[in-house]
Design a protein around this motif. Structure first.
Motif, short mmCIF file in Angstrom:
data_model
loop_
_atom_site.label_atom_id
_atom_site.label_comp_id
_atom_site.label_asym_id
_atom_site.label_seq_id
_atom_site.Cartn_x
_atom_site.Cartn_y
_atom_site.Cartn_z
N ILE A 104 -5.41 17.52 0.52
CA ILE A 104 -4.75 17.13 -0.73
C ILE A 104 -5.77 16.79 -1.82
O ILE A 104 -5.75 17.36 -2.92
CB ILE A 104 -3.79 15.95 -0.50
CG1 ILE A 104 -2.62 16.39 0.37
CG2 ILE A 104 -3.29 15.38 -1.83
CD1 ILE A 104 -1.75 15.25 0.87
N TYR A 105 -6.67 15.86 -1.51
CA TYR A 105 -7.59 15.40 -2.55
C TYR A 105 -8.74 16.39 -2.78
O TYR A 105 -9.29 16.44 -3.88
CB TYR A 105 -8.09 14.00 -2.24
CG TYR A 105 -7.00 12.99 -2.42
CD1 TYR A 105 -6.60 12.60 -3.70
CD2 TYR A 105 -6.31 12.48 -1.33
CE1 TYR A 105 -5.56 11.71 -3.88
CE2 TYR A 105 -5.28 11.58 -1.50
CZ TYR A 105 -4.91 11.20 -2.77
OH TYR A 105 -3.87 10.32 -2.95
N GLY A 106 -9.10 17.18 -1.78
CA GLY A 106 -10.09 18.23 -2.00
C GLY A 106 -9.55 19.31 -2.91
O GLY A 106 -10.25 19.80 -3.80
N ASN A 107 -8.28 19.65 -2.73
CA ASN A 107 -7.65 20.64 -3.62
C ASN A 107 -7.54 20.08 -5.03
O ASN A 107 -7.82 20.78 -6.01
CB ASN A 107 -6.28 21.04 -3.10
CG ASN A 107 -5.69 22.17 -3.89
OD1 ASN A 107 -6.33 23.18 -4.10
ND2 ASN A 107 -4.47 21.98 -4.35
N GLN A 108 -7.15 18.81 -5.15
CA GLN A 108 -7.05 18.17 -6.46
C GLN A 108 -8.42 18.16 -7.15
O GLN A 108 -8.52 18.45 -8.34
CB GLN A 108 -6.51 16.75 -6.30
CG GLN A 108 -6.23 16.05 -7.59
CD GLN A 108 -5.68 14.65 -7.33
OE1 GLN A 108 -5.89 14.04 -6.29
NE2 GLN A 108 -4.95 14.14 -8.32
N LEU A 109 -9.46 17.83 -6.41
CA LEU A 109 -10.82 17.82 -6.96
C LEU A 109 -11.23 19.22 -7.42
O LEU A 109 -11.81 19.38 -8.50
CB LEU A 109 -11.81 17.30 -5.92
CG LEU A 109 -13.28 17.27 -6.32
CD1 LEU A 109 -13.51 16.29 -7.47
CD2 LEU A 109 -14.14 16.90 -5.12
N SER A 110 -10.92 20.23 -6.62
CA SER A 110 -11.31 21.59 -7.00
C SER A 110 -10.56 22.07 -8.24
O SER A 110 -11.13 22.78 -9.06
CB SER A 110 -11.12 22.55 -5.83
OG SER A 110 -9.75 22.72 -5.55
N VAL A 111 -9.32 21.68 -8.39
CA VAL A 111 -8.55 22.05 -9.59
C VAL A 111 -9.12 21.37 -10.82
O VAL A 111 -9.29 21.99 -11.88
CB VAL A 111 -7.05 21.72 -9.40
CG1 VAL A 111 -6.29 21.84 -10.71
CG2 VAL A 111 -6.44 22.62 -8.34
N GLU A 112 -9.44 20.08 -10.70
CA GLU A 112 -9.99 19.34 -11.84
C GLU A 112 -11.38 19.84 -12.23
O GLU A 112 -11.76 19.75 -13.39
CB GLU A 112 -10.05 17.85 -11.51
CG GLU A 112 -8.68 17.20 -11.41
CD GLU A 112 -8.74 15.78 -10.89
OE1 GLU A 112 -9.85 15.27 -10.60
OE2 GLU A 112 -7.67 15.17 -10.74
N ALA A 113 -12.12 20.37 -11.26
CA ALA A 113 -13.49 20.82 -11.54
C ALA A 113 -13.55 22.28 -11.95
O ALA A 113 -14.65 22.81 -12.13
CB ALA A 113 -14.36 20.59 -10.30
N ALA A 114 -12.42 22.92 -12.14
CA ALA A 114 -12.39 24.35 -12.47
C ALA A 114 -13.08 24.67 -13.79
O ALA A 114 -13.58 25.77 -13.98
CB ALA A 114 -10.95 24.86 -12.49
N VAL A 115 -13.13 23.72 -14.69
CA VAL A 115 -13.72 23.98 -16.00
C VAL A 115 -15.23 23.75 -16.02
O VAL A 115 -15.89 24.08 -17.00
CB VAL A 115 -13.06 23.11 -17.10
CG1 VAL A 115 -11.59 23.50 -17.26
CG2 VAL A 115 -13.19 21.64 -16.78
N GLN A 116 -15.77 23.18 -14.95
CA GLN A 116 -17.22 22.96 -14.87
C GLN A 116 -17.88 24.13 -14.15
O GLN A 116 -17.33 24.65 -13.18
CB GLN A 116 -17.53 21.67 -14.11
CG GLN A 116 -16.98 20.43 -14.76
CD GLN A 116 -17.19 19.20 -13.87
OE1 GLN A 116 -17.40 19.32 -12.67
NE2 GLN A 116 -17.18 18.04 -14.49
N PHE A 117 -19.06 24.50 -14.64
CA PHE A 117 -19.77 25.61 -14.03
C PHE A 117 -21.18 25.18 -13.65
O PHE A 117 -21.80 24.37 -14.34
CB PHE A 117 -19.85 26.80 -15.00
CG PHE A 117 -18.53 27.48 -15.19
CD1 PHE A 117 -18.19 28.58 -14.42
CD2 PHE A 117 -17.61 27.01 -16.11
CE1 PHE A 117 -16.97 29.20 -14.57
CE2 PHE A 117 -16.38 27.63 -16.28
CZ PHE A 117 -16.06 28.74 -15.51
N SER A 118 -21.67 25.72 -12.53
CA SER A 118 -23.03 25.40 -12.11
C SER A 118 -23.99 26.05 -13.09
O SER A 118 -23.71 27.09 -13.69
CB SER A 118 -23.29 25.90 -10.69
OG SER A 118 -23.19 27.30 -10.63
N SER A 119 -25.14 25.43 -13.26
CA SER A 119 -26.06 25.86 -14.33
C SER A 119 -26.73 27.19 -14.07
O SER A 119 -26.86 28.00 -14.98
CB SER A 119 -27.11 24.77 -14.58
OG SER A 119 -27.82 24.52 -13.40
#
Length: 171
Positions: A104-119
């Motif tokens: 649940i919380y891993g999926n939530q974290l991945s959805v919230e982090a979708a706008v961040q990109f690795s450098s």
């Protein structure tokens, strides 16, 4: 069903070995390039970190099936079988709850982090963090398998004492 789980286990192990071999090879290559050739591979550290995360989470899921997680079993060895059976049921329910938490919380974290990109890899953190819920799913499947094995065979009151698989504790 047994054959399906054999393939399932092989696939998980191949992914685990591939991730481990991948980050090891990249690290060794990066050290060689940096210290022998005097240059560096700019994306190496990010890819090593990603493969390391994948290896850790897949390794945790594999440890459930192989019953390799740390346990304190001195008390469990002295419990009578009916008490041990219910104790292990409680342990498996807590482990399963933790796997659901990861999902649940891993999926939530991945959805919230979708706008961040690795450098350097320019990879969305959504894909990086998906290792958490995916390993939670694998872990939940493995916990269910181990619990069913224990309660139908190993910790079954009709068991004659011949333990076929050591359950979640050292019996």
């Amino acid at each position: 069903m047994k054959k399906i789980f054999e393939y399932y286990d092989k696939i998980i192990r191949v992914l685990l070995i591939s991730a481990t071999a991948g980050f090891t090879a990249i690290c060794i290559t990066q050290v060689f390039v940096r210290y022998v050739l005097g240059s560096s591979i700019i994306w190496a550290q990010e890819l090593c970190n990603l493969l390391f995360y994948i290896a850790i989470f897949l390794g945790a899921a594999v440890c459930v099936t192989e019953r390799k997680h740390i346990t304190i079993d001195i008390i469990l060895q002295r419990l009578p079988m009916p008490v041990l059976r219910w104790w292990m049921m409680a342990v498996y329910l807590l482990e399963f709850a933790f796997a659901v938490f990861l999902i649940i919380y891993g999926n939530q974290l991945s959805v919230e982090a979708a706008v961040q990109f690795s450098s350097t890899l320019n990879l969305s953190f959504r894909y990086i963090y998906m290792a958490i819920p995916i390993s939670g799913i694998i872990m939940a499947i493995n916990i269910a398998r181990v619990a069913i094995q224990d309660f139908t065979v190993n910790l079954n009151p009709r068991n004659t004492g011949d333990i076929k698989d050591k359950g979640g504790c050292s019996l």
